[in-house]
Design a protein around this motif. Structure first.
Motif, PDB file in Angstrom:
ATOM      1  N   MET A   1       1.074  -0.424   0.034  1.00  0.00           N
ATOM      2  CA  MET A   1      -0.390   0.048   0.124  1.00  0.00           C
ATOM      3  C   MET A   1       0.695   1.039  -0.296  1.00  0.00           C
ATOM      4  SD  MET A   1      -3.113   0.870   2.520  1.00  0.00           S
ATOM      5  CE  MET A   1      -4.313  -0.561   1.555  1.00  0.00           C
ATOM      6  N   TYR A  49      -0.056   8.854  -0.959  1.00  0.00           N
ATOM      7  CA  TYR A  49      -1.996   8.877  -1.466  1.00  0.00           C
ATOM      8  C   TYR A  49      -1.359  10.056  -1.729  1.00  0.00           C
ATOM      9  CZ  TYR A  49      -6.640   9.916  -0.129  1.00  0.00           C
ATOM     10  OH  TYR A  49      -7.804   9.733  -0.199  1.00  0.00           O
ATOM     11  N   GLY A 102      -8.227   3.064  -1.780  1.00  0.00           N
ATOM     12  CA  GLY A 102      -8.087   2.459  -3.042  1.00  0.00           C
ATOM     13  C   GLY A 102      -9.584   1.879  -3.561  1.00  0.00           C
ATOM     14  N   TYR A 127      -8.280  -1.865  -2.232  1.00  0.00           N
ATOM     15  CA  TYR A 127      -7.060  -1.656  -2.801  1.00  0.00           C
ATOM     16  C   TYR A 127      -7.240  -3.203  -2.941  1.00  0.00           C
ATOM     17  CZ  TYR A 127      -2.997  -2.840  -5.063  1.00  0.00           C
ATOM     18  OH  TYR A 127      -1.918  -3.239  -5.883  1.00  0.00           O
ATOM     19  N   SER A 143      -4.578  -6.365  -3.919  1.00  0.00           N
ATOM     20  CA  SER A 143      -3.780  -6.811  -4.651  1.00  0.00           C
ATOM     21  C   SER A 143      -3.392  -8.436  -5.594  1.00  0.00           C
ATOM     22  CB  SER A 143      -1.436  -6.626  -4.248  1.00  0.00           C
ATOM     23  OG  SER A 143      -2.109  -7.728  -3.844  1.00  0.00           O
ATOM     24  N   TYR A 154      -1.336   0.252  -6.855  1.00  0.00           N
ATOM     25  CA  TYR A 154      -2.619   1.016  -5.911  1.00  0.00           C
ATOM     26  C   TYR A 154      -2.333   2.288  -6.166  1.00  0.00           C
ATOM     27  CZ  TYR A 154      -3.302   3.770  -1.763  1.00  0.00           C
ATOM     28  OH  TYR A 154      -4.251   4.279  -0.681  1.00  0.00           O
ATOM     29  N   PRO A 155      -3.404   2.730  -6.264  1.00  0.00           N
ATOM     30  CA  PRO A 155      -4.896   3.001  -6.059  1.00  0.00           C
ATOM     31  C   PRO A 155      -5.784   1.937  -6.405  1.00  0.00           C
ATOM     32  CG  PRO A 155      -5.031   4.571  -6.717  1.00  0.00           C
ATOM     33  CD  PRO A 155      -3.393   4.022  -6.953  1.00  0.00           C
TER      34      PRO A 155
END
Length: 165
Positions: free
Chosen positions: A1, A7, A58, A97, A99, A147-148
């Protein structure tokens, strides 16, 4: 993240440039034109944009290809109400989010943007499957996995449990 400063850098870019559409993230949307049209018609693209601009969590999307939208009877999508189209769109979006690696290890249901509706996942024979309650479809490939936004192509349109046409 992403870290906290990363961010905010992404947030500034999204606010200045606007978030790309899920189809655009797929490389020009060449096989996601129907999805892009659905997102625009239902104003869900603005929901995605706002979420990405305001939430550090995300987003994960399961994006049906154009071929997936052509599987139901011809013209079905055009006959759906605005509310039904919106419900289907929301059901493909998870407000966090994940993965691809995260998804292969997740055992809990994923809460979608559709209130009270979840998706389950199964990892069998080195393949990830999305379970909607009424159907199971494999994840075809990762469109974006950074990410995001995690965006995964699927070859079926997921129908929320209880939805009738």
């Amino acid at each position: 993240m992403a870290s906290f400063p990363t961010y905010y850098a992404l947030l500034v870019l999204v606010l200045l440039l606007g978030a790309p559409s899920l189809g655009a993230l797929a490389g020009g949307g060449y096989q996601f034109n129907i999805l892009d049209k659905l997102l625009q018609e239902t104003n869900l693209q603005s929901v995605i944009d706002k979420h990405l601009a305001t939430s550090p969590r995300g987003l994960t999307a399961f994006s049906p290809t154009d071929a997936a939208f052509r599987k139901p009877p011809p013209g079905l999508l055009n006959r759906l109400t605005f509310a039904q189209k919106t419900q289907i769109g929301l059901f493909h979006l998870v407000p966090k989010y994940y993965s691809l690696m995260d998804l292969t290890k997740t055992t809990l249901p994923l809460q979608t943007f559709s209130p009270g509706k979840t998706l389950k996942l199964a990892f069998r024979q080195n393949k990830l499957f999305v379970l909607s309650g009424s159907m199971t479809t494999p994840v075809a490939y990762a469109i974006q996995n950074k990410y995001p936004v995690a965006n995964f192509a699927i070859n079926d349109v997921l129908v929320p449990p209880g939805m009738r046409f």
